[in-house]
Scaffold this motif. Structure first.
Motif, PDB file in Angstrom:
ATOM      1  N   ARG A 208      32.867  12.276 -74.093  1.00 35.30           N
ATOM      2  CA  ARG A 208      32.667  11.103 -73.244  1.00 35.30           C
ATOM      3  C   ARG A 208      32.212   9.863 -74.007  1.00 35.30           C
ATOM      4  N   PRO A 209      31.196   9.932 -74.881  1.00 39.78           N
ATOM      5  CA  PRO A 209      30.788   8.708 -75.596  1.00 39.78           C
ATOM      6  C   PRO A 209      31.903   8.115 -76.456  1.00 39.78           C
TER       7      PRO A 209
ATOM      8  N   ALA B 268      34.308  18.036 -72.517  1.00 40.90           N
ATOM      9  CA  ALA B 268      34.352  16.711 -71.890  1.00 40.90           C
ATOM     10  C   ALA B 268      33.065  15.932 -72.139  1.00 40.90           C
ATOM     11  N   ASP B 269      31.917  16.607 -72.063  1.00 34.64           N
ATOM     12  CA  ASP B 269      30.636  15.942 -72.277  1.00 34.64           C
ATOM     13  C   ASP B 269      30.536  15.390 -73.698  1.00 34.64           C
TER      14      ASP B 269
ATOM     15  N   THR C 105      28.095   3.738 -73.183  1.00 35.55           N
ATOM     16  CA  THR C 105      28.432   3.062 -71.934  1.00 35.55           C
ATOM     17  C   THR C 105      27.729   1.710 -71.853  1.00 35.55           C
TER      18      THR C 105
ATOM     19  N   GLU D 289      43.241  10.828 -70.100  1.00 39.48           N
ATOM     20  CA  GLU D 289      42.336   9.766 -70.531  1.00 39.48           C
ATOM     21  C   GLU D 289      42.458   9.504 -72.033  1.00 39.48           C
TER      22      GLU D 289
ATOM     23  N   LEU E  79      35.217   8.251 -75.752  1.00 40.63           N
ATOM     24  CA  LEU E  79      36.165   7.589 -74.858  1.00 40.63           C
ATOM     25  C   LEU E  79      35.593   6.310 -74.263  1.00 40.63           C
ATOM     26  N   ASP E  80      34.259   6.201 -74.258  1.00 42.53           N
ATOM     27  CA  ASP E  80      33.615   4.997 -73.742  1.00 42.53           C
ATOM     28  C   ASP E  80      33.457   3.906 -74.793  1.00 42.53           C
TER      29      ASP E  80
ATOM     30  N   ASP F  35      33.798  21.995 -69.824  1.00 41.56           N
ATOM     31  CA  ASP F  35      32.845  20.964 -69.422  1.00 41.56           C
ATOM     32  C   ASP F  35      32.091  20.434 -70.635  1.00 41.56           C
TER      33      ASP F  35
ATOM     34  N   SER G  48      33.398  18.538 -79.762  1.00 41.90           N
ATOM     35  CA  SER G  48      34.254  18.763 -78.600  1.00 41.90           C
ATOM     36  C   SER G  48      35.264  19.871 -78.875  1.00 41.90           C
TER      37      SER G  48
ATOM     38  N   LEU H  10      41.399  15.103 -69.039  1.00 36.88           N
ATOM     39  CA  LEU H  10      41.002  14.650 -70.375  1.00 36.88           C
ATOM     40  C   LEU H  10      42.211  14.224 -71.196  1.00 36.88           C
TER      41      LEU H  10
END
Length: 443
Positions: free
Chosen positions: A388-389, A384-385, A50, A430, A391-392, A381, A371, A427
């Motif tokens: 996340r990096p 998704a965690d 991020t 996204e 997708l960022d 969950d 994942s 998800l």
């Protein structure tokens, strides 16, 4: 790419390393949380990916992060995310050093341009005969590209790569070299064509990728370098693996190993690891098992060669082998405890960006595998965690392999009972925005 005031100030304070920035951000968040009696601020620390998206202007912070950043730098978010051109406001004492930093930045740009001009002069000065300095320039460039390719966006190295390949081709075709220098030029031509093939693959252009890979193969044959010949077969396997041509990927991995059984460099581990991943796409669990076993056995007898000494993309370290092994099991749909542990270890191995083996593509691939394992275990969950990096990631790091890895998660989210869950739907949506059409190309 436009440079924001935020990026300029981060550079000035020497916080570009994600760990350094996050440490300072956490301190500022803690202080602001106490001053404003706002406990929620203590938990808004950004992930490394991020921060990098902020740094490269690919993403703006959320509400709580905005408050912390305003407190840290003494400027509004609009000013921080505005262009850094022109004189800086003086609302923060930190800005007292901003003008010297801007001057230093311009001086460095000037020095880089002067170095390129000096290099061009030196390459042209040795008109009658190819000299050692010219070879030295090119060898330095090959080594530099090998070391940074996997750590930076392709757009930041592509131009240098194109120029270096052209220089080597021109010197070979010009006939200015001595016989003893020809093999060195052929080796460099192989490596630069290999890098260009990888670049074509990363840009989702398998046709040009294979064209460059075949050129690399011709140069490797002319150089009579077994390690390079095997490395080219490995790259062909990688290219066809990510385009879904599992049979071809299996063929090239086996070909490289069969034709060069005497190799002891880390390429001898890469080839059976590639074979295992290709076999996993075909659902061949027995070949996956045997290929991974051969890779483990080869690892025990590795003797670093000249390619390993160049490092970067040209070596296959143990963390990367762990990532490949985990992926081969994940692709078979295995979500058992052993596979989950492998995936977790692989992701952890690429979490430290200061290590020599770190590569943003391998980190993203390892996180996608983690994942999937969590998804197989019903942990939405956790899925998704882990994702996340990825997708960022800024758009200029979303290469072919990363996009395909993310799409695998999206496909799995659309299957089984989880497909109707709200987290799964969000998800999928996204990841849908994380598509090949958004893949950033060199510019």
């Amino acid at each position: 790419m436009r440079k924001t005031l935020f990026r300029l100030l981060v550079d000035e304070k020497e916080w570009k390393d994600p760990g350094a920035f996050i440490h300072q951000f956490s301190k500022a968040a803690e202080k602001l949380a106490e001053a404003e009696n706002a406990p929620a601020l203590r938990t808004c620390t950004p992930a490394a990916s991020t921060f990098e998206a902020w740094y490269y202007g690919q993403r703006t912070p959320n509400r709580d992060a905005r408050r912390v950043l305003v407190s840290m730098f003494g400027h509004s978010i609009e000013r921080l995310w505005g262009a850094a051109d022109g004189p800086l406001p003086s609302t923060s004492p930190a800005n007292d050093r901003a003008i010297p930093h801007a001057v230093l930045h311009e001086m460095r740009k000037g020095a880089e341009m002067a170095a390129r001009r000096a290099r061009e002069f030196a390459l042209g000065a040795e008109q009658g005969q190819l000299g050692d300095e010219t070879l030295g320039f090119l060898q330095d460039e090959v080594k530099r590209i090998a070391g940074i390719y996997q750590r930076v966006p392709l757009s930041s190295v592509f131009g240098d790569l194109v120029r270096a390949q052209e220089d080597v081709f021109r010197l070979i075709e010009g006939g200015r070299h001595r016989p003893t220098q020809l093999r060195q030029l052929q080796i460099m031509a192989t490596l630069l064509s290999w890098f260009m093939a990888k670049a074509g693959h990363d840009m989702d252009n398998p046709h040009t990728a294979m064209m460059q890979a075949r050129t690399a193969g011709v140069c490797a044959q002319q150089a009579e370098h077994p390690g390079l010949m095997a490395l080219v077969d490995g790259l062909k396997s990688l290219i066809t693996y990510w385009t879904g041509q599992a049979d071809d990927a299996l063929f090239y991995a086996r070909k490289g190993a069969a034709e060069h059984p005497e190799l002891r460099g880390s390429v001898s581990v890469w080839l059976p690891s590639l074979e295992a991943r290709a076999a996993a796409l075909l659902g061949d669990a027995e070949t996956v098992r045997s290929a991974n076993l051969r890779a483990a056995e080869s690892r025990e007898h590795v003797v670093p060669d000249d390619l390993d000494q160049l490092g970067g993309l040209l070596t296959f370290p143990e963390p990367k082998q762990l990532y490949y092994t985990a992926e081969s099991h994940v692709l078979l749909g295995q979500g058992d405890a052993e596979t989950a542990e492998q995936a977790q270890r692989a992701a952890a191995a690429f979490s430290d960006r200061s290590t020599e083996h770190w590569a943003f593509g391998d980190e993203a691939g390892a996180l996608c595998n983690l994942s999937l394992v969590r998804l197989y275990g019903g942990d939405l969950d956790g899925t998704a965690d882990a994702l996340r990096p990825v997708l960022d990631l800024p758009t200029d790091q979303r290469n072919r392999g990363i996009v395909v890895s993310a799409q695998r998660v999206r496909t799995a989210l659309a299957q089984g009972p989880v497909r109707t869950a709200a987290v799964a739907r969000e998800l999928r949506e996204e990841i849908g925005q994380f598509s090949p059409t958004r893949l950033a190309l060199p510019r």
